[in-house]
Design an enzyme around this catalytic site. Structure first.
Site, PDB file in Angstrom:
ATOM      1  N   ARG A 295       0.969  -1.352  -0.043  1.00 51.86           N
ATOM      2  CA  ARG A 295       0.010   0.131   0.133  1.00 51.86           C
ATOM      3  C   ARG A 295       0.997   1.145   0.186  1.00 51.86           C
ATOM      4  O   ARG A 295       0.528   2.151  -0.646  1.00 51.86           O
ATOM      5  CB  ARG A 295      -0.852  -0.225   1.292  1.00 51.86           C
ATOM      6  CG  ARG A 295      -2.151  -0.968   0.986  1.00 51.86           C
ATOM      7  CD  ARG A 295      -2.828  -1.178   2.090  1.00 51.86           C
ATOM      8  NE  ARG A 295      -3.858  -2.126   2.078  1.00 51.86           N
ATOM      9  CZ  ARG A 295      -4.903  -2.764   2.879  1.00 51.86           C
ATOM     10  NH1 ARG A 295      -4.484  -2.322   3.995  1.00 51.86           N
ATOM     11  NH2 ARG A 295      -5.833  -3.371   2.502  1.00 51.86           N
ATOM     12  N   TYR A 438      -5.708  -1.063  -7.017  1.00 51.92           N
ATOM     13  CA  TYR A 438      -5.218  -2.245  -6.348  1.00 51.92           C
ATOM     14  C   TYR A 438      -4.518  -2.253  -5.091  1.00 51.92           C
ATOM     15  O   TYR A 438      -4.447  -0.867  -4.516  1.00 51.92           O
ATOM     16  CB  TYR A 438      -4.210  -2.968  -7.348  1.00 51.92           C
ATOM     17  CG  TYR A 438      -3.092  -2.408  -7.882  1.00 51.92           C
ATOM     18  CD1 TYR A 438      -2.432  -2.970  -8.962  1.00 51.92           C
ATOM     19  CD2 TYR A 438      -2.561  -1.022  -7.483  1.00 51.92           C
ATOM     20  CE1 TYR A 438      -1.187  -2.470  -9.570  1.00 51.92           C
ATOM     21  CE2 TYR A 438      -1.526  -0.367  -8.033  1.00 51.92           C
ATOM     22  CZ  TYR A 438      -0.632  -1.162  -8.914  1.00 51.92           C
ATOM     23  OH  TYR A 438       0.421  -0.640  -9.719  1.00 51.92           O
ATOM     24  N   GLU A 439      -4.377  -3.144  -4.320  1.00 52.94           N
ATOM     25  CA  GLU A 439      -3.715  -3.109  -2.885  1.00 52.94           C
ATOM     26  C   GLU A 439      -4.914  -2.675  -2.034  1.00 52.94           C
ATOM     27  O   GLU A 439      -4.463  -1.801  -1.116  1.00 52.94           O
ATOM     28  CB  GLU A 439      -2.486  -2.515  -2.855  1.00 52.94           C
ATOM     29  CG  GLU A 439      -1.512  -2.782  -3.657  1.00 52.94           C
ATOM     30  CD  GLU A 439      -1.077  -4.387  -3.789  1.00 52.94           C
ATOM     31  OE1 GLU A 439      -1.714  -5.036  -2.503  1.00 52.94           O
ATOM     32  OE2 GLU A 439      -0.478  -4.725  -4.545  1.00 52.94           O
ATOM     33  N   GLY A 440      -6.181  -2.762  -2.277  1.00 58.30           N
ATOM     34  CA  GLY A 440      -7.252  -2.181  -1.454  1.00 58.30           C
ATOM     35  C   GLY A 440      -7.632  -1.009  -2.222  1.00 58.30           C
ATOM     36  O   GLY A 440      -6.963   0.165  -2.338  1.00 58.30           O
ATOM     37  N   GLN A 445      -9.717   1.921   1.588  1.00 54.03           N
ATOM     38  CA  GLN A 445      -8.810   2.542   2.339  1.00 54.03           C
ATOM     39  C   GLN A 445      -9.543   3.714   3.234  1.00 54.03           C
ATOM     40  O   GLN A 445      -9.083   3.701   4.550  1.00 54.03           O
ATOM     41  CB  GLN A 445      -7.770   3.333   1.528  1.00 54.03           C
ATOM     42  CG  GLN A 445      -7.006   2.321   0.496  1.00 54.03           C
ATOM     43  CD  GLN A 445      -6.094   1.324   1.519  1.00 54.03           C
ATOM     44  OE1 GLN A 445      -5.680   1.459   2.295  1.00 54.03           O
ATOM     45  NE2 GLN A 445      -5.982   0.206   0.533  1.00 54.03           N
TER      46      GLN A 445
END
Length: 594
Positions: A295, A438-440, A445
């Site tokens: 992240r 991506y990555e949440g 978030q």
């Protein structure tokens, strides 16, 4: 357009703003001086500009090729990657016991901003390996670490993280990949993972996959997930490579909007042999080490693409002749003035620059907190750890939102030329878009920030954040040239505090209120973070000017910061008003009415 690494900006932040020399007695900093860091960044800039940047366009045009499970990278990429390994760049922050150089995270992050701007898709290969390296180092047994980490530290072997499956992304409790134990302590892993960045390529002899799976009989949901290391090629006891792990194969490549040079793979596991990392059913806790690393890297990536897009837009604006200045010709000897004379073009360029330079400071400040987590001072280490948890979702979401915004501004400055493939603006816009997902995804978030990070430990992190800002304002709130920066910071901090109290009062009564307010709240937080960074940069720049330094760099820094304070920071008021409307207007409409 030739990318130019912003070494001067980065060294200004490291030396004048963060003053890294004062951490000489901290773990990892003993052999690190500002002079050494300057040399590292100068050499890193050359590598980014001369080796990586020329590959960016090639990667976009060619992409990766899949043939019967094998993936070939774009022309020159394998050679560029191997040059990076030979030069030792992937090992910059890896631990010395694994062959790394042991540099602090803040130095590695500064280098990473340059490689990610030079080619975001290229930088993902060593970036994913670093995430897997730290995840395995934090959770693996001594045997697993000894077997895999030395070659991962140097980049000789690649690494991945395998989370997502066709039926689930964010909700990993739904994963179906299963793990069946063998008599020798290994497991047979069966299932399919999708969107696996760097999942297969020809750059390295081995790729170490970290895979989430459920051991047969494990509890349902995330409580029953375990983490496994599944190598592409088995490693013998003496460290040499053995047979191919035939059960682990790339089933295809995704055809994407951007980052074409990175191999985004479908990974098929059919009784692939793997080994448990950490404890059974504790895979999510282990994976979060990698996810948090990823992240931060994604936030850096969004910012860095914005940096490159800004540079390209400035170059175009200086050269593009069109129209005359509203106040009369500025280049009467030419048929038209450059578009740099137009206030709206300058608005777009200054907005881009203010976000980019503020984001650089926020990124390096956060990386410093990662280093201070290991401080021998217990209070300092605790605060740094609290801040890492608090700001990680903000950095990821805010900087990727704004990185895409800057890329969009860059295309607008290019006009019709930017919409063609003759200029780099299109690639920057396409590459930047994935960083918000991506990555949440950024909405996740925001939910993580308001739902988990704010109330964590009774709100200790956010209270400490407010106290630090108050102390900074009090210390610098005199009648000085930087007064507007301090006043702006104090004002936006009050808005963030107001929003925090509103969430405490209204989010618990109706969780939809928290969900509806989360994105606007995160943006107020992002504005506050950048205001804090700009105030610190203004203080450092003004100190240089007051000391008699006539370098125009410092005046330009203050001018850029003024734009942030006067033209961007007021957005916080709109976000606060919007978040306080609550969930009613969002949730009242029935689903079928959309």
């Amino acid at each position: 357009m030739a990318y130019k690494a912003p070494v001067r900006d980065l060294t200004f932040i490291l030396n004048d703003v963060l003053d890294i020399d004062r951490y000489a007695n901290h773990p990892g900093f003993a052999d690190v001086s500002s002079d050494l860091v300057g040399q590292i960044l100068e050499e890193g800039a050359k590598f980014a500009e001369e080796v990586i940047a020329p590959l960016n366009r090639i990667g976009d045009l060619e992409g990766c090729k899949w043939d019967d499970g094998k993936v070939t990278g774009p022309t020159g990429w394998k050679e560029g990657y191997q040059q990076m390994v030979a030069a030792g760049w992937p090992a910059l922050s890896a631990l010395p016991e694994h062959g790394g150089q042991g540099m602090p995270s803040v130095v590695a992050m500064a280098f990473g901003t340059m490689t990610a701007a030079a080619s975001p898709a290229f930088s993902m290969y060593p970036g994913l390996t670093a995430g897997a390296y730290w995840g395995l180092n934090a959770n693996g047994s001594d045997e697993l670490k000894a077997k895999y980490l030395p070659k991962m530290a140097t980049g000789e072997w690649g690494g991945t993280m395998n989370l997502t499956e066709p039926q689930c992304g964010t909700d990993l409790g739904l994963i179906r990949t299963k793990a069946v134990p063998n008599d020798d302590g290994s497991y047979n892993i069966t299932g399919q993972k999708i969107w696996i960045s760097s999942g297969e390529h020809d750059f390295t002899d081995n790729i170490i996959h970290l895979v989430l799976a459920r051991i047969e009989g494990a509890p349902a949901g995330i409580k029953g997930i375990s983490l496994f290391v599944v190598p592409k090629v088995f490693v013998n006891d003496d460290g040499s490579l053995g047979e191919r792990n035939v059960g682990a194969a790339c089933g295809g490549l995704e055809h994407k909007m951007g980052i074409h040079g990175n191999a985004t793979c479908v990974m098929d596991y059919d009784n692939a042999r793997g080994w448990l990392v950490g404890t059974e059913n504790k895979g999510m806790a282990a994976m979060f080490v990698m996810m948090n690393e990823a992240r931060l890297g994604t936030g850096l990536q969004g910012l860095s693409i914005g940096t490159a897009a800004y540079q390209a837009a400035v170059e175009f604006a200086r050269e593009r002749l069109q129209g005359r200045s509203l106040t009369g010709p500025k280049s009467p000897e030419l048929p038209a003035d450059s578009i740099m004379v137009h206030p709206d073009v300058r608005r777009m360029l200054l907005e881009a620059r203010a976000f980019v330079e503020g984001g650089q400071a926020f990124t390096l400040w956060t990386a410093l907190q990662a280093d201070l987590q290991h401080s021998d001072d217990e209070a300092e280490a605790q605060k740094a750890s609290d801040y890492m948890g608090l700001v990680t979702p903000v950095l990821k979401a805010y900087l990727t939102d704004k990185g895409f915004h800057v890329a969009s501004l860059g295309m607008q400055v290019h006009g019709g030329s930017g919409y063609t493939e003759h200029f780099p603006a299109s690639q920057y816009l396409r590459d930047a878009r994935i960083t918000m997902i991506y990555e949440g995804a950024n909405g996740i978030q925001a939910l993580d920030l308001v739902g988990r990070k704010l109330p964590s430990k009774g709100g200790r992190a956010i209270m400490s954040w407010f106290a630090d800002i108050d102390a900074f304002v009090s210390e610098n709130d005199g009648d000085t040239p930087i007064k507007p920066f301090i006043t702006g910071l104090a004002d936006v901090k009050k808005k963030l505090q107001d929003g925090t109290m509103w969430l405490m009062q209204n989010g618990m009564a109706n969780p939809d209120n928290a969900g509806a307010a989360s994105t606007d709240y995160l943006h107020i937080f992002g504005l506050t973070a950048l205001a804090y960074m700009w105030a610190q940069m203004a203080r450092a720049a003004q100190a240089r000017i007051d000391a008699g330094d006539t370098d125009p760099f410092y005046v330009t820094k203050l001018q850029t910061g003024r734009y942030f304070v006067e033209r961007i920071l007021p957005d916080a008021e709109a976000h606060l008003v919007k978040m306080k409307t609550g969930a009613e207007v969002l949730m009242d409409m029935p689903a079928e009415a959309f």
